[in-house]
Design a protein around this motif. Structure first.
Motif, PDB file in Angstrom:
ATOM      1  N   HIS A 142      -6.353  11.493  -6.606  1.00  0.00           N
ATOM      2  CA  HIS A 142      -5.442  10.436  -6.152  1.00  0.00           C
ATOM      3  C   HIS A 142      -4.980   9.537  -7.289  1.00  0.00           C
ATOM      4  CE1 HIS A 142      -6.210  11.371  -1.888  1.00  0.00           C
ATOM      5  NE2 HIS A 142      -7.440  11.614  -2.289  1.00  0.00           N
ATOM      6  N   GLN A 143      -5.164   9.980  -8.510  1.00  0.00           N
ATOM      7  CA  GLN A 143      -4.732   9.183  -9.657  1.00  0.00           C
ATOM      8  C   GLN A 143      -3.234   9.281  -9.862  1.00  0.00           C
ATOM      9  OE1 GLN A 143      -7.194  10.520 -12.922  1.00  0.00           O
ATOM     10  NE2 GLN A 143      -9.054   9.621 -12.061  1.00  0.00           N
ATOM     11  N   ARG A 144      -2.684   8.309 -10.591  1.00  0.00           N
ATOM     12  CA  ARG A 144      -1.254   8.226 -10.903  1.00  0.00           C
ATOM     13  C   ARG A 144      -0.392   8.089  -9.645  1.00  0.00           C
ATOM     14  NH1 ARG A 144      -0.756   9.137 -16.221  1.00  0.00           N
ATOM     15  NH2 ARG A 144      -2.374  10.344 -17.289  1.00  0.00           N
ATOM     16  N   ARG A 145      -0.941   7.418  -8.650  1.00  0.00           N
ATOM     17  CA  ARG A 145      -0.188   7.143  -7.425  1.00  0.00           C
ATOM     18  C   ARG A 145      -0.136   5.645  -7.123  1.00  0.00           C
ATOM     19  NH1 ARG A 145      -2.301  12.032  -3.354  1.00  0.00           N
ATOM     20  NH2 ARG A 145      -2.060  13.724  -4.883  1.00  0.00           N
ATOM     21  N   GLY A 146      -0.507   4.846  -8.107  1.00  0.00           N
ATOM     22  CA  GLY A 146      -0.435   3.409  -7.939  1.00  0.00           C
ATOM     23  C   GLY A 146      -1.632   2.780  -7.267  1.00  0.00           C
ATOM     24  N   LEU A 147      -2.685   3.557  -7.016  1.00  0.00           N
ATOM     25  CA  LEU A 147      -3.836   3.012  -6.302  1.00  0.00           C
ATOM     26  C   LEU A 147      -4.670   2.089  -7.183  1.00  0.00           C
ATOM     27  CD1 LEU A 147      -4.998   6.127  -4.234  1.00  0.00           C
ATOM     28  CD2 LEU A 147      -3.332   4.345  -3.651  1.00  0.00           C
ATOM     29  N   GLY A 148      -4.811   2.427  -8.465  1.00  0.00           N
ATOM     30  CA  GLY A 148      -5.546   1.547  -9.365  1.00  0.00           C
ATOM     31  C   GLY A 148      -4.864   0.191  -9.483  1.00  0.00           C
ATOM     32  N   SER A 149      -3.534   0.204  -9.596  1.00  0.00           N
ATOM     33  CA  SER A 149      -2.783  -1.049  -9.656  1.00  0.00           C
ATOM     34  C   SER A 149      -2.916  -1.821  -8.350  1.00  0.00           C
ATOM     35  CB  SER A 149      -1.303  -0.767  -9.944  1.00  0.00           C
ATOM     36  OG  SER A 149      -1.138  -0.202 -11.232  1.00  0.00           O
ATOM     37  N   LEU A 150      -2.899  -1.103  -7.241  1.00  0.00           N
ATOM     38  CA  LEU A 150      -3.076  -1.743  -5.932  1.00  0.00           C
ATOM     39  C   LEU A 150      -4.408  -2.476  -5.871  1.00  0.00           C
ATOM     40  CD1 LEU A 150      -2.534  -2.198  -2.873  1.00  0.00           C
ATOM     41  CD2 LEU A 150      -3.557   0.065  -2.488  1.00  0.00           C
ATOM     42  N   VAL A 151      -5.471  -1.815  -6.272  1.00  0.00           N
ATOM     43  CA  VAL A 151      -6.796  -2.426  -6.231  1.00  0.00           C
ATOM     44  C   VAL A 151      -6.858  -3.635  -7.149  1.00  0.00           C
ATOM     45  CG1 VAL A 151      -9.222  -2.073  -6.854  1.00  0.00           C
ATOM     46  CG2 VAL A 151      -8.011  -0.336  -5.524  1.00  0.00           C
ATOM     47  N   ARG A 183     -14.923  -6.599  -1.517  1.00  0.00           N
ATOM     48  CA  ARG A 183     -14.793  -5.171  -1.805  1.00  0.00           C
ATOM     49  C   ARG A 183     -13.512  -4.623  -1.198  1.00  0.00           C
ATOM     50  NH1 ARG A 183     -20.274  -6.170  -1.482  1.00  0.00           N
ATOM     51  NH2 ARG A 183     -21.546  -5.139  -3.084  1.00  0.00           N
ATOM     52  N   LEU A 184     -12.881  -3.716  -1.924  1.00  0.00           N
ATOM     53  CA  LEU A 184     -11.685  -3.034  -1.444  1.00  0.00           C
ATOM     54  C   LEU A 184     -11.968  -1.545  -1.356  1.00  0.00           C
ATOM     55  CD1 LEU A 184      -8.835  -4.644  -3.608  1.00  0.00           C
ATOM     56  CD2 LEU A 184      -9.654  -5.365  -1.372  1.00  0.00           C
ATOM     57  N   LEU A 185     -11.476  -0.929  -0.305  1.00  0.00           N
ATOM     58  CA  LEU A 185     -11.603   0.515  -0.133  1.00  0.00           C
ATOM     59  C   LEU A 185     -10.253   1.073   0.269  1.00  0.00           C
ATOM     60  CD1 LEU A 185     -13.276   3.139   0.150  1.00  0.00           C
ATOM     61  CD2 LEU A 185     -13.678   2.481   2.539  1.00  0.00           C
ATOM     62  N   VAL A 186      -9.768   2.050  -0.487  1.00  0.00           N
ATOM     63  CA  VAL A 186      -8.524   2.740  -0.166  1.00  0.00           C
ATOM     64  C   VAL A 186      -8.876   4.151   0.289  1.00  0.00           C
ATOM     65  CG1 VAL A 186      -6.268   3.488  -1.005  1.00  0.00           C
ATOM     66  CG2 VAL A 186      -7.311   1.413  -1.940  1.00  0.00           C
ATOM     67  N   THR A 187      -8.378   4.529   1.446  1.00  0.00           N
ATOM     68  CA  THR A 187      -8.656   5.859   1.993  1.00  0.00           C
ATOM     69  C   THR A 187      -7.360   6.541   2.427  1.00  0.00           C
ATOM     70  OG1 THR A 187      -8.933   5.052   4.261  1.00  0.00           O
ATOM     71  CG2 THR A 187     -10.899   5.095   2.861  1.00  0.00           C
ATOM     72  N   THR A 188      -7.464   7.831   2.641  1.00  0.00           N
ATOM     73  CA  THR A 188      -6.379   8.583   3.265  1.00  0.00           C
ATOM     74  C   THR A 188      -6.476   8.362   4.773  1.00  0.00           C
ATOM     75  OG1 THR A 188      -7.771  10.546   3.434  1.00  0.00           O
ATOM     76  CG2 THR A 188      -6.445  10.316   1.437  1.00  0.00           C
ATOM     77  N   PRO A 189      -5.481   8.760   5.543  1.00  0.00           N
ATOM     78  CA  PRO A 189      -5.532   8.541   6.994  1.00  0.00           C
ATOM     79  C   PRO A 189      -6.758   9.136   7.676  1.00  0.00           C
ATOM     80  CG  PRO A 189      -3.303   9.046   6.335  1.00  0.00           C
ATOM     81  CD  PRO A 189      -4.160   9.255   5.112  1.00  0.00           C
ATOM     82  N   PHE A 248     -12.133   9.224   0.716  1.00  0.00           N
ATOM     83  CA  PHE A 248     -12.109   8.231  -0.351  1.00  0.00           C
ATOM     84  C   PHE A 248     -10.963   8.479  -1.314  1.00  0.00           C
ATOM     85  CE2 PHE A 248     -13.275   7.100  -4.719  1.00  0.00           C
ATOM     86  CZ  PHE A 248     -13.474   5.740  -4.584  1.00  0.00           C
ATOM     87  N   ALA A 249     -10.265   7.387  -1.680  1.00  0.00           N
ATOM     88  CA  ALA A 249      -9.190   7.487  -2.656  1.00  0.00           C
ATOM     89  C   ALA A 249      -9.390   6.530  -3.831  1.00  0.00           C
ATOM     90  CB  ALA A 249      -7.841   7.217  -1.987  1.00  0.00           C
ATOM     91  N   ALA A 250      -9.790   5.284  -3.542  1.00  0.00           N
ATOM     92  CA  ALA A 250      -9.981   4.308  -4.621  1.00  0.00           C
ATOM     93  C   ALA A 250     -10.825   3.153  -4.104  1.00  0.00           C
ATOM     94  CB  ALA A 250      -8.638   3.798  -5.141  1.00  0.00           C
ATOM     95  N   ARG A 251     -11.364   2.379  -5.038  1.00  0.00           N
ATOM     96  CA  ARG A 251     -12.184   1.229  -4.662  1.00  0.00           C
ATOM     97  C   ARG A 251     -12.246   0.233  -5.810  1.00  0.00           C
ATOM     98  NH1 ARG A 251     -16.766  -0.176  -6.275  1.00  0.00           N
ATOM     99  NH2 ARG A 251     -17.523  -0.826  -4.221  1.00  0.00           N
ATOM    100  N   GLY A 252     -12.825  -0.929  -5.524  1.00  0.00           N
ATOM    101  CA  GLY A 252     -13.080  -1.949  -6.530  1.00  0.00           C
ATOM    102  C   GLY A 252     -13.737  -3.132  -5.851  1.00  0.00           C
ATOM    103  N   GLN A 253     -14.347  -4.012  -6.647  1.00  0.00           N
ATOM    104  CA  GLN A 253     -14.963  -5.196  -6.079  1.00  0.00           C
ATOM    105  C   GLN A 253     -14.852  -6.369  -7.023  1.00  0.00           C
ATOM    106  OE1 GLN A 253     -18.622  -2.924  -5.509  1.00  0.00           O
ATOM    107  NE2 GLN A 253     -19.758  -4.530  -6.583  1.00  0.00           N
ATOM    108  N   LEU A 254     -15.074  -7.566  -6.460  1.00  0.00           N
ATOM    109  CA  LEU A 254     -14.809  -8.799  -7.171  1.00  0.00           C
ATOM    110  C   LEU A 254     -15.904  -9.813  -6.874  1.00  0.00           C
ATOM    111  CD1 LEU A 254     -12.516 -10.590  -8.668  1.00  0.00           C
ATOM    112  CD2 LEU A 254     -11.982 -11.349  -6.349  1.00  0.00           C
ATOM    113  N   VAL A 313       0.853  -1.184   0.000  1.00  0.00           N
ATOM    114  CA  VAL A 313       0.000   0.000   0.000  1.00  0.00           C
ATOM    115  C   VAL A 313       0.894   1.240   0.000  1.00  0.00           C
ATOM    116  CG1 VAL A 313      -1.807   1.247   1.242  1.00  0.00           C
ATOM    117  CG2 VAL A 313      -1.745  -1.262   1.307  1.00  0.00           C
ATOM    118  N   PRO A 314       0.695   2.163  -0.961  1.00  0.00           N
ATOM    119  CA  PRO A 314       1.523   3.371  -0.988  1.00  0.00           C
ATOM    120  C   PRO A 314       1.448   4.145   0.319  1.00  0.00           C
ATOM    121  CG  PRO A 314       0.267   3.146  -3.027  1.00  0.00           C
ATOM    122  CD  PRO A 314      -0.262   2.107  -2.076  1.00  0.00           C
ATOM    123  N   ASP A 315       2.534   4.804   0.666  1.00  0.00           N
ATOM    124  CA  ASP A 315       2.569   5.600   1.892  1.00  0.00           C
ATOM    125  C   ASP A 315       1.446   6.628   1.896  1.00  0.00           C
ATOM    126  OD1 ASP A 315       4.775   4.206   2.707  1.00  0.00           O
ATOM    127  OD2 ASP A 315       6.229   5.730   2.016  1.00  0.00           O
ATOM    128  N   GLY A 316       0.825   6.804   3.029  1.00  0.00           N
ATOM    129  CA  GLY A 316      -0.230   7.795   3.177  1.00  0.00           C
ATOM    130  C   GLY A 316      -1.622   7.271   2.896  1.00  0.00           C
TER     131      GLY A 316
END
Length: 231
Positions: A169-178, A135-141, A145-151, A119-122
């Motif tokens: 929050h794009q171009r910070r690796g969050l889409g790849s993380l999800v 379901r995945l949820l990426v948030t700031t501290p 909301f920063a990113a999400r996805g489901q399967l 998970v990227p720092d922050g």
């Protein structure tokens, strides 16, 4: 755009896999098999139901599309056709709104063992499963909301759905993380192939992660007067 060279049996399986996974992911009714594909009751005011053709690419017949479209009289009914919207749009009547941007039916072979996804720092990543959907949820501290996805796994295939990254929050690796985390989850549950309906905004990300295009996709909605409306 030419579709990839794939067998008819594989294509039919991918379309069915996407439909089966999508209804689980969205909580829609089980698909009803039609001679030309599937009908799904969704149950939303702006998305009452949808018709999905099983054919893809050059296998899509104008006569079939026209017959299905001409039989729709209720607003809020969607039509999904795996062919270019510039072509399909010419086959539909004035009461249909056609999304001018194409989508794509895409697949990827899933690894038996996924690597570690950091998970990227922050940011913080939360994952939970309910009703067969992970379901995945990426948030700031602070919880923003920063990113999400489901399967939605359906045996040998798994449908990736509603992948989204907030503009700030794009171009910070969050889409790849999800995507990588979902892929690891799907593989761990026994799925061998990932399936999704990609958008122009997401296609570059998916292709960078090994996804390939099976067919273009047209999304159309019957409004009765041709006015644009969102999915």
């Amino acid at each position: 755009m030419a579709t990839e060279s794939i067998t008819g049996a594989f294509v039919d399986g991918v379309v069915r896999a996407w439909v089966d996974g999508w209804v689980v992911s969205r909580g829609a009714a089980p698909p009803v098999r039609e001679p030309w594909g599937f009908t799904v009751d969704v149950g939303q005011s702006a998305h009452v139901s949808r018709h999905v053709l099983a054919a893809v690419g050059d296998g899509v017949e104008e006569q079939t599309v026209r017959k299905i479209a001409d039989g729709v009289t209720a607003t809020g009914v969607w039509l999904k056709v795996f062919q270019d919207p510039a072509l399909v749009g010419r086959w539909l009547g004035d009461g249909w709104w056609v999304d001018p941007e194409p989508g794509w039916l895409m697949t990827v072979p899933l690894p038996a063992h996924g690597g570690h996804t950091g998970v990227p720092d922050g940011y913080r990543l939360r994952r939970w499963t309910r009703g067969g959907v992970t379901r995945l949820l990426v948030t700031t501290p602070d919880g923003s909301f920063a990113a999400r996805g489901q399967l939605a796994p359906t045996g040998g295939t798994a449908v990736f759905d509603q992948i989204e990254t907030a503009p700030g929050h794009q171009r910070r690796g969050l889409g790849s993380l999800v995507m990588r985390t979902l892929a690891e989850t799907a593989a761990a549950e026994g799925a061998e192939t990932g399936v999704l309906a990609g958008t122009p905004a997401g296609r570059a990300l998916y292709e960078s992660l090994g996804w390939t295009v099976t067919a273009p996709m047209t999304s159309a909605k019957f409004t009765g007067d041709g006015r644009a409306s969102s999915d």
